[in-house]
Design an enzyme around this catalytic site. Structure first.
Site, short mmCIF file in Angstrom:
data_model
loop_
_atom_site.label_atom_id
_atom_site.label_comp_id
_atom_site.label_asym_id
_atom_site.label_seq_id
_atom_site.Cartn_x
_atom_site.Cartn_y
_atom_site.Cartn_z
N ARG A 69 15.45 38.84 17.81
CA ARG A 69 16.17 39.75 16.90
C ARG A 69 17.27 39.07 16.08
O ARG A 69 17.92 39.73 15.27
CB ARG A 69 16.77 40.94 17.66
CG ARG A 69 15.75 41.77 18.43
CD ARG A 69 14.63 42.26 17.55
NE ARG A 69 13.74 43.20 18.25
CZ ARG A 69 12.52 43.50 17.83
NH1 ARG A 69 12.03 42.92 16.75
NH2 ARG A 69 11.78 44.36 18.50
N HIS A 184 -2.74 37.77 13.65
CA HIS A 184 -2.71 39.11 14.26
C HIS A 184 -4.05 39.77 13.95
O HIS A 184 -4.32 40.13 12.79
CB HIS A 184 -1.56 39.93 13.67
CG HIS A 184 -1.50 41.35 14.14
ND1 HIS A 184 -1.37 41.67 15.47
CD2 HIS A 184 -1.56 42.52 13.46
CE1 HIS A 184 -1.34 42.99 15.58
NE2 HIS A 184 -1.46 43.52 14.38
N ASP A 310 5.16 39.02 24.92
CA ASP A 310 5.24 39.86 23.72
C ASP A 310 6.50 40.71 23.79
O ASP A 310 6.49 41.93 23.58
CB ASP A 310 4.00 40.74 23.57
CG ASP A 310 3.86 41.27 22.14
OD1 ASP A 310 4.61 40.82 21.25
OD2 ASP A 310 3.02 42.16 21.91
N HIS A 314 14.35 46.76 21.92
CA HIS A 314 14.73 47.77 20.94
C HIS A 314 16.01 48.47 21.39
O HIS A 314 16.33 48.51 22.58
CB HIS A 314 13.63 48.83 20.79
CG HIS A 314 12.39 48.35 20.12
ND1 HIS A 314 12.37 47.85 18.84
CD2 HIS A 314 11.10 48.30 20.55
CE1 HIS A 314 11.12 47.51 18.51
NE2 HIS A 314 10.34 47.77 19.53
#
Length: 434
Positions: A69, A184, A310, A314
């Site tokens: 982040r 991806h 992964d 958040h």
């Protein structure tokens, strides 16, 4: 422990898949490097001894996908907070995707991330560079300069390259610099705004589904381009049984293709979405029990070469909206080891195989063969863990700033005791955290 100090890890089960080692062996470290495996050199007296009886000693884990982040979303997490979580998880090297703000499409941003991680000194951070400028999928990035800036691979994060010609040219260009391209595997038109696997659960809950074909169509296209260009491609996060079969067939034909799977996909299925549990909102989505079984088998037989976290921390409100509007992803570093160890407990794969998918496998995919192994003279990046330790996941006690996990309140098995980076103890399990 200061630079130049020495250390021995004694009486542990030493597992180093890259060198075919699995036995009760001591490990001796000096000046940040592995001095000897087994008997100590004559006259060697360590400054510190770690007693690892009943524990596993292995190379530090290499994680192919962990979002930190920073830069851009420091209110959610930082390189300092998430590399601290990595150390607590036995991860000594991790690859962060290029979708930071600003994006990792210039050498300056790549160098900023590496220098910030080096300053904190808790884990090696290897930034994946953007395959196209601005991740827009139209113009190829300056791959040579990004490689020189310390980016070992090219990536498009979780954004598919829609234009097939652009992808072909990007793969050709990457091949000239001997760079692996992380892809991806998703057709965005077939995904069409879906948020769960298209099947009985999506029908019952009335949620828009993502069909299996959204992944398999993309895998088929990308494998064809890999064969055409001779580039090395890596599928970041497979989720379907059919995709693993396609990958196996391609590998048998000599196409340079690899893949990883997130640890959560090896444990959870579409059923875990339950009654709109937003912590199970993942992309790719949780698939069927059949898909999970195929992913597990592919990990066991080596078709899938790496298990990754992964990791996507958040803020709390990111998971509080109606399910389709919530942010996908989970805080996953600290559950990487216990979820991977379920493959051992459930007789899917032997412990050395699972450790190989956390160490040697991802290191090879990154083109970093000196990572994920315990050769004499190499940097002493080491994880020591108790495979029998059981603990209850309390989100408030996670080291990561991310509390978004579907495993809250569950009893997990397997816990890191010590993590060493270049011979220095960067994590030691607290006494009040049995």
């Amino acid at each position: 422990m200061a630079d130049g100090d020495s250390l021995s890890i004694r009486h542990g089960r030493l597992i180093d898949p890259a060198n075919g080692i699995d036995g009760l062996l001591d490990l001796h470290i000096a000046d940040g490097r592995i001095l000897a495996v087994g008997a100590a050199p004559p006259g060697f007296t360590p400054d510190q001894v770690l007693e690892a009886r009943g524990q596993v000693v292995c190379p530090g884990f290499v994680d192919l996908c962990a979002r930190l982040r920073e830069p851009g979303s420091e209110q959610t997490a930082t390189i300092a907070s998430e590399t601290r979580a990595a150390a607590a998880s036995g991860v000594t090297a991790l690859c962060c995707p290029p979708d930071t703000q600003p994006l990792i499409d210039t050498p300056a941003v790549a160098q900023l991330i590496r220098q910030t991680a080096q300053r904190h000194g808790l884990a090696r951070v290897l930034p994946a560079a953007a395959l196209t400028q601005g991740l827009a999928g139209t113009q190829i990035s300056e791959m040579a300069a990004l490689k020189r800036a310390g980016c070992p691979v090219m990536s498009h994060a979780d954004r598919p390259v829609v234009n097939t010609l652009v992808l072909r040219r990007a793969l050709e260009y990457a091949a000239t610099f001997d760079l692996t391209v992380f892809l991806h595997p998703e057709d965005p038109y077939l995904r069409a705004g879906g948020c769960v696997h298209e099947g009985r659960i999506s029908t019952r809950l009335g949620l828009p589904g993502i069909p299996e074909a959204a992944e398999t169509v993309a895998v088929a296209r990308d494998l064809a381009l890999a064969e055409q260009t001779g580039a090395r491609v890596h599928f970041r996060g497979l989720s379907t049984a059919r995709a693993t079969e396609m990958l196996r067939e391609a590998q048998e034909r000599g196409i340079a293709a690899t893949a990883d799977v997130s640890a959560a996909q090896l444990v959870l299925t579409e059923d875990d979405v339950g009654r709109f549990d937003s912590n199970c909102h993942l992309i790719p989505p949780l698939r069927t029990a059949r898909d999970r079984a195929a992913l597990r088998a592919a990990v066991a037989n080596g078709v899938i070469g790496a298990i990754c976290s992964d990791h996507q921390p958040h803020e709390a409100d990111a998971k509080l909206a109606p399910f389709p509007a919530t942010a996908p992803g989970i805080s996953a570093l600290e559950t990487l080891l216990p979820l991977a160890l379920r493959l051992v407990d459930e007789d899917v794969a032997a412990l050395p195989v699972v450790i190989a998918r956390l160490t040697e496998g991802p290191a090879q995919i990154l083109g970093k063969p000196l990572l994920g192994r315990l050769d004499e003279g190499h940097s002493a990046d080491i994880c020591v863990f108790d495979p029998e330790a059981c603990w209850t996941l309390d989100p408030t006690r996670l080291v990561s700033r991310g509390r978004n996990t579907p495993f809250a309140g569950q009893v997990l098995k397997g816990q890191v005791t010590w993590t060493l980076l270049a011979g220095r103890v960067v994590y030691s399990r607290p006494l009040d955290n049995p």
